[in-house]
Scaffold this motif. Structure first.
Motif, PDB file in Angstrom:
ATOM      1  N   GLU A 168       0.820  -1.212   0.000  1.00 21.86           N
ATOM      2  CA  GLU A 168       0.000   0.000   0.000  1.00 21.86           C
ATOM      3  C   GLU A 168       0.859   1.270   0.000  1.00 21.86           C
ATOM      4  O   GLU A 168       0.333   2.377  -0.161  1.00 21.86           O
ATOM      5  N   LEU A 169       2.165   1.121   0.170  1.00 19.51           N
ATOM      6  CA  LEU A 169       3.042   2.282   0.287  1.00 19.51           C
ATOM      7  C   LEU A 169       2.935   3.250  -0.893  1.00 19.51           C
ATOM      8  O   LEU A 169       2.780   4.465  -0.684  1.00 19.51           O
ATOM      9  N   PRO A 170       3.001   2.799  -2.151  1.00 22.67           N
ATOM     10  CA  PRO A 170       2.864   3.754  -3.262  1.00 22.67           C
ATOM     11  C   PRO A 170       1.513   4.465  -3.271  1.00 22.67           C
ATOM     12  O   PRO A 170       1.438   5.653  -3.605  1.00 22.67           O
ATOM     13  N   VAL A 171       0.435   3.752  -2.903  1.00 15.62           N
ATOM     14  CA  VAL A 171      -0.895   4.357  -2.873  1.00 15.62           C
ATOM     15  C   VAL A 171      -0.970   5.416  -1.778  1.00 15.62           C
ATOM     16  O   VAL A 171      -1.509   6.514  -1.986  1.00 15.62           O
ATOM     17  N   LEU A 172      -0.422   5.101  -0.615  1.00 10.35           N
ATOM     18  CA  LEU A 172      -0.415   6.052   0.486  1.00 10.35           C
ATOM     19  C   LEU A 172       0.391   7.303   0.130  1.00 10.35           C
ATOM     20  O   LEU A 172      -0.036   8.432   0.411  1.00 10.35           O
ATOM     21  N   CYS A 173       1.536   7.093  -0.507  1.00 16.12           N
ATOM     22  CA  CYS A 173       2.367   8.231  -0.913  1.00 16.12           C
ATOM     23  C   CYS A 173       1.672   9.072  -1.976  1.00 16.12           C
ATOM     24  O   CYS A 173       1.795  10.309  -1.971  1.00 16.12           O
ATOM     25  N   TYR A 174       0.948   8.421  -2.883  1.00 16.34           N
ATOM     26  CA  TYR A 174       0.185   9.160  -3.898  1.00 16.34           C
ATOM     27  C   TYR A 174      -0.847  10.065  -3.232  1.00 16.34           C
ATOM     28  O   TYR A 174      -0.985  11.244  -3.586  1.00 16.34           O
ATOM     29  N   PHE A 175      -1.569   9.523  -2.254  1.00 20.14           N
ATOM     30  CA  PHE A 175      -2.594  10.301  -1.551  1.00 20.14           C
ATOM     31  C   PHE A 175      -1.963  11.461  -0.772  1.00 20.14           C
ATOM     32  O   PHE A 175      -2.427  12.598  -0.856  1.00 20.14           O
ATOM     33  N   LEU A 176      -0.904  11.172  -0.025  1.00 18.19           N
ATOM     34  CA  LEU A 176      -0.234  12.225   0.753  1.00 18.19           C
ATOM     35  C   LEU A 176       0.393  13.277  -0.147  1.00 18.19           C
ATOM     36  O   LEU A 176       0.451  14.460   0.204  1.00 18.19           O
ATOM     37  N   ILE A 228       8.736   7.046  -4.701  1.00 19.31           N
ATOM     38  CA  ILE A 228       9.439   8.278  -5.077  1.00 19.31           C
ATOM     39  C   ILE A 228       9.069   8.691  -6.501  1.00 19.31           C
ATOM     40  O   ILE A 228       8.825   9.873  -6.779  1.00 19.31           O
ATOM     41  N   LEU A 229       9.001   7.713  -7.412  1.00 21.16           N
ATOM     42  CA  LEU A 229       8.616   7.997  -8.796  1.00 21.16           C
ATOM     43  C   LEU A 229       7.174   8.488  -8.878  1.00 21.16           C
ATOM     44  O   LEU A 229       6.855   9.392  -9.660  1.00 21.16           O
ATOM     45  N   VAL A 230       6.298   7.884  -8.057  1.00 21.06           N
ATOM     46  CA  VAL A 230       4.888   8.303  -8.019  1.00 21.06           C
ATOM     47  C   VAL A 230       4.788   9.760  -7.569  1.00 21.06           C
ATOM     48  O   VAL A 230       4.044  10.560  -8.139  1.00 21.06           O
TER      49      VAL A 230
END
Length: 258
Positions: A168-176, A228-230
């Protein structure tokens, strides 16, 4: 102050009750098929025992079978309920966001669910068989492995659910990143601390050997890089004036040399 928090507490209670109700209904349905569910859960272990590893899969207590049946149904119910749980989390958070920030509701629920399932599938078909085989093969020429159902199930849940959450890390980072709380630069600056946290998480989830922990830490590190890329696409850090001037100097220097 308590009066101000009361509506939020009531809303949180409502969302929790809906999530629990959906989980309870899914559990009731899944309990009817617990044998098929548990057969799927134990497949990576059973396929190794008797072929490459000497050992048996056993139940060590009188009521262990009942608990395993309930836990198997609960695991399947949790996986089924993930989209509803994500939706309820979003409904609780959404009122505090701006209108343009609320537009990420569909991507959040869709990609959050998708990444959770990818993490579960990845751990089940890739990480779990590899770990089971290599851990049980160690010293198997000296003794026979007797694996209890409870011990295996606990290991299975820690690994599979842990990977589902980690993905879920990329999704969480996208939201934040969408709400402006983090940027790609903040994740890059935190990278050295993130590596330490990743290995701590891998040590908690994986069996107590270094090889298994490294194998678990590698996908988590890759996910951090994807995050990071997201963020570079979602909310890139602004280029500082000093960095821009330095880049212009380098360009001018290159042109003069040419």
């Amino acid at each position: 102050m308590l009066e101000d928090l009361k509506p939020h507490i009531q809303e949180l209670r409502k969302r929790l009750l809906i999530s629990i109700a959906v989980l309870f209904v899914a559990f009731g349905v899944c309990f009817s098929f617990w044998e098929e569910i548990f057969a799927f859960i134990k497949m990576p272990l059973v396929s190794v025992l008797g072929s490459e590893v000497r050992g048996k899969f056993i139940a060590s207590g009188m009521i262990e079978g009942i608990f395993i049946a309930m836990k198997s149904a609960l695991f399947a119910a949790l996986v089924i309920s993930v989209p509803v749980i994500f939706w309820q989390v979003w409904i609780f958070v959404a009122p505090g966001l701006y209108k343009h920030e609320k537009k990420v509701v569909v991507p959040f629920v869709f990609f959050g669910t998708m990444m959770f399932f990818i993490g579960v599938v990845f751990s089940y078909y890739t990480v779990l068989p590899f770990l089971i085989k290599n851990v049980l093969l160690f010293g198997n020429n000296q003794f026979e492995a007797y694996i209890t159902a409870e011990n295996y199930f606990r290991f299975f849940i820690r690994l599979v659910i842990g990977f589902g959450i980690a993905f879920e890390l990329p999704v969480l980072c996208y939201f934040l990143g969408k709400v402006g709380l983090i940027t790609d630069k903040s994740l890059k600056d935190f990278f050295k601390y993130a590596i330490v946290l990743i290995f701590i998480i891998a040590a908690i989830i994986a069996p107590p050997d270094v090889i298994s922990q490294i194998l678990l830490a590698i996908p988590l590190t890759i996910l951090y890089g994807i995050s990071i890329l997201v963020l570079k696409w979602t909310n890139p850090a602004p280029i500082l004036i000093e960095e821009l001037e330095e880049a212009n100097k380098d360009d001018s220097k290159g042109q003069n040399e040419a």
